[in-house]
Design a protein around this motif. Structure first.
Motif, PDB file in Angstrom:
ATOM      1  N   MET A   1     -27.383  45.740  88.734  1.00 13.77           N
ATOM      2  CA  MET A   1     -26.829  44.508  88.226  1.00 13.77           C
ATOM      3  C   MET A   1     -26.983  43.439  89.314  1.00 13.77           C
ATOM      4  SD  MET A   1     -23.138  43.965  86.467  1.00 13.77           S
ATOM      5  CE  MET A   1     -23.681  43.997  84.779  1.00 13.77           C
ATOM      6  N   ASN A   2     -27.430  42.279  88.928  1.00 12.19           N
ATOM      7  CA  ASN A   2     -27.642  41.186  89.869  1.00 12.19           C
ATOM      8  C   ASN A   2     -26.319  40.567  90.306  1.00 12.19           C
ATOM      9  OD1 ASN A   2     -30.452  41.383  89.729  1.00 12.19           O
ATOM     10  ND2 ASN A   2     -30.517  40.078  87.926  1.00 12.19           N
ATOM     11  N   PRO A   3     -26.275  40.114  91.567  1.00 11.23           N
ATOM     12  CA  PRO A   3     -25.063  39.413  92.005  1.00 11.23           C
ATOM     13  C   PRO A   3     -24.936  38.080  91.275  1.00 11.23           C
ATOM     14  CG  PRO A   3     -26.753  39.318  93.704  1.00 11.23           C
ATOM     15  CD  PRO A   3     -27.280  40.197  92.607  1.00 11.23           C
ATOM     16  N   PRO A   4     -23.733  37.522  91.240  1.00 13.69           N
ATOM     17  CA  PRO A   4     -23.566  36.219  90.570  1.00 13.69           C
ATOM     18  C   PRO A   4     -24.322  35.138  91.323  1.00 13.69           C
ATOM     19  CG  PRO A   4     -21.584  36.824  91.758  1.00 13.69           C
ATOM     20  CD  PRO A   4     -22.506  38.002  91.839  1.00 13.69           C
ATOM     21  N   SER A   5     -24.696  34.099  90.617  1.00 10.04           N
ATOM     22  CA  SER A   5     -25.384  32.985  91.262  1.00 10.04           C
ATOM     23  C   SER A   5     -24.440  32.309  92.242  1.00 10.04           C
ATOM     24  CB  SER A   5     -25.852  31.972  90.211  1.00 10.04           C
ATOM     25  OG  SER A   5     -24.728  31.302  89.655  1.00 10.04           O
ATOM     26  N   GLU A   6     -25.022  31.571  93.182  1.00  9.06           N
ATOM     27  CA  GLU A   6     -24.203  30.821  94.146  1.00  9.06           C
ATOM     28  C   GLU A   6     -23.272  29.851  93.423  1.00  9.06           C
ATOM     29  OE1 GLU A   6     -23.860  30.921  97.559  1.00  9.06           O
ATOM     30  OE2 GLU A   6     -24.983  32.801  97.377  1.00  9.06           O
ATOM     31  N   GLU A   7     -23.776  29.244  92.352  1.00 14.55           N
ATOM     32  CA  GLU A   7     -22.974  28.284  91.584  1.00 14.55           C
ATOM     33  C   GLU A   7     -21.740  28.948  90.966  1.00 14.55           C
ATOM     34  OE1 GLU A   7     -23.421  25.368  87.681  1.00 14.55           O
ATOM     35  OE2 GLU A   7     -25.177  26.389  88.463  1.00 14.55           O
ATOM     36  N   ILE A   8     -21.942  30.127  90.380  1.00 18.45           N
ATOM     37  CA  ILE A   8     -20.826  30.856  89.762  1.00 18.45           C
ATOM     38  C   ILE A   8     -19.844  31.303  90.839  1.00 18.45           C
ATOM     39  CG2 ILE A   8     -20.164  32.923  88.462  1.00 18.45           C
ATOM     40  CD1 ILE A   8     -21.500  30.668  86.794  1.00 18.45           C
ATOM     41  N   LEU A   9     -20.355  31.811  91.940  1.00 21.73           N
ATOM     42  CA  LEU A   9     -19.479  32.249  93.020  1.00 21.73           C
ATOM     43  C   LEU A   9     -18.677  31.075  93.580  1.00 21.73           C
ATOM     44  CD1 LEU A   9     -18.532  34.624  94.692  1.00 21.73           C
ATOM     45  CD2 LEU A   9     -20.468  34.249  96.216  1.00 21.73           C
ATOM     46  N   ARG A  10     -19.335  29.945  93.807  1.00 20.55           N
ATOM     47  CA  ARG A  10     -18.619  28.758  94.300  1.00 20.55           C
ATOM     48  C   ARG A  10     -17.552  28.312  93.303  1.00 20.55           C
ATOM     49  NH1 ARG A  10     -23.652  27.092  96.209  1.00 20.55           N
ATOM     50  NH2 ARG A  10     -23.986  25.798  94.385  1.00 20.55           N
ATOM     51  N   GLY A  11     -17.884  28.358  92.012  1.00 25.30           N
ATOM     52  CA  GLY A  11     -16.908  27.991  90.987  1.00 25.30           C
ATOM     53  C   GLY A  11     -15.705  28.916  91.005  1.00 25.30           C
ATOM     54  N   CYS A  12     -15.938  30.205  91.164  1.00 24.40           N
ATOM     55  CA  CYS A  12     -14.830  31.163  91.218  1.00 24.40           C
ATOM     56  C   CYS A  12     -13.979  30.929  92.461  1.00 24.40           C
ATOM     57  CB  CYS A  12     -15.358  32.593  91.188  1.00 24.40           C
ATOM     58  SG  CYS A  12     -16.001  33.100  89.577  1.00 24.40           S
ATOM     59  N   LEU A  13     -14.607  30.563  93.561  1.00 24.54           N
ATOM     60  CA  LEU A  13     -13.853  30.264  94.783  1.00 24.54           C
ATOM     61  C   LEU A  13     -12.943  29.054  94.587  1.00 24.54           C
ATOM     62  CD1 LEU A  13     -16.635  30.854  97.446  1.00 24.54           C
ATOM     63  CD2 LEU A  13     -14.564  32.216  97.131  1.00 24.54           C
ATOM     64  N   LYS A  14     -13.317  28.171  93.661  1.00 26.09           N
ATOM     65  CA  LYS A  14     -12.511  26.982  93.355  1.00 26.09           C
ATOM     66  C   LYS A  14     -11.602  27.210  92.144  1.00 26.09           C
ATOM     67  CE  LYS A  14     -16.017  23.848  95.124  1.00 26.09           C
ATOM     68  NZ  LYS A  14     -17.006  22.829  94.775  1.00 26.09           N
ATOM     69  N   PHE A  15     -11.528  28.457  91.686  1.00 25.01           N
ATOM     70  CA  PHE A  15     -10.708  28.847  90.530  1.00 25.01           C
ATOM     71  C   PHE A  15     -11.117  28.107  89.259  1.00 25.01           C
ATOM     72  CE2 PHE A  15      -8.144  29.564  94.347  1.00 25.01           C
ATOM     73  CZ  PHE A  15      -7.953  30.933  94.238  1.00 25.01           C
ATOM     74  N   ASP A  16     -12.405  27.812  89.128  1.00 24.41           N
ATOM     75  CA  ASP A  16     -12.942  27.162  87.935  1.00 24.41           C
ATOM     76  C   ASP A  16     -12.961  28.174  86.788  1.00 24.41           C
ATOM     77  OD1 ASP A  16     -15.707  26.796  86.291  1.00 24.41           O
ATOM     78  OD2 ASP A  16     -14.808  24.841  86.749  1.00 24.41           O
TER      79      ASP A  16
END
Length: 97
Positions: free
Chosen positions: A1-16
């Protein structure tokens, strides 16, 4: 399974919520299979899954920071392995409480 994209990871870090939803939709089928192994039924498995993802979203910054702080001779922490570990911890916690 591929890791999440940088965009998704950054969004999760911001609780998006949108980024969290994408991450959940991507990883929840595989994580649900793990939950089913620990649960007595589908309802318990779903509860473990949701508890696990709450923990994942609460601690995802620690995952990201651990990879940033690692020494050059240390391997990168694999996202799938980390998320799987969090789900297993949620299952063990559920079984004992």
């Amino acid at each position: 399974m591929n890791p999440p994209s940088e965009e998704i990871l950054r969004g999760c870090l911001k609780f998006d919520r949108g980024a969290q939803r994408v991450l959940f939709e991507e990883y929840s089928p595989a994580m649900m299979e793990i939950c089913i192994r620990y649960a007595k039924n589908q309802e318990e498995a779903r509860e473990i899954l949701l508890h696990g993802f709450r923990n994942i979203f609460a601690t995802i910054r620690q995952f990201a920071e651990a990879n940033v702080r690692r020494k050059s001779d240390q391997p990168v922490i694999d996202f799938f392995d980390w998320i799987k570990r969090e789900i297993i911890l949620a299952a063990v916690y559920f079984m004992h409480h």
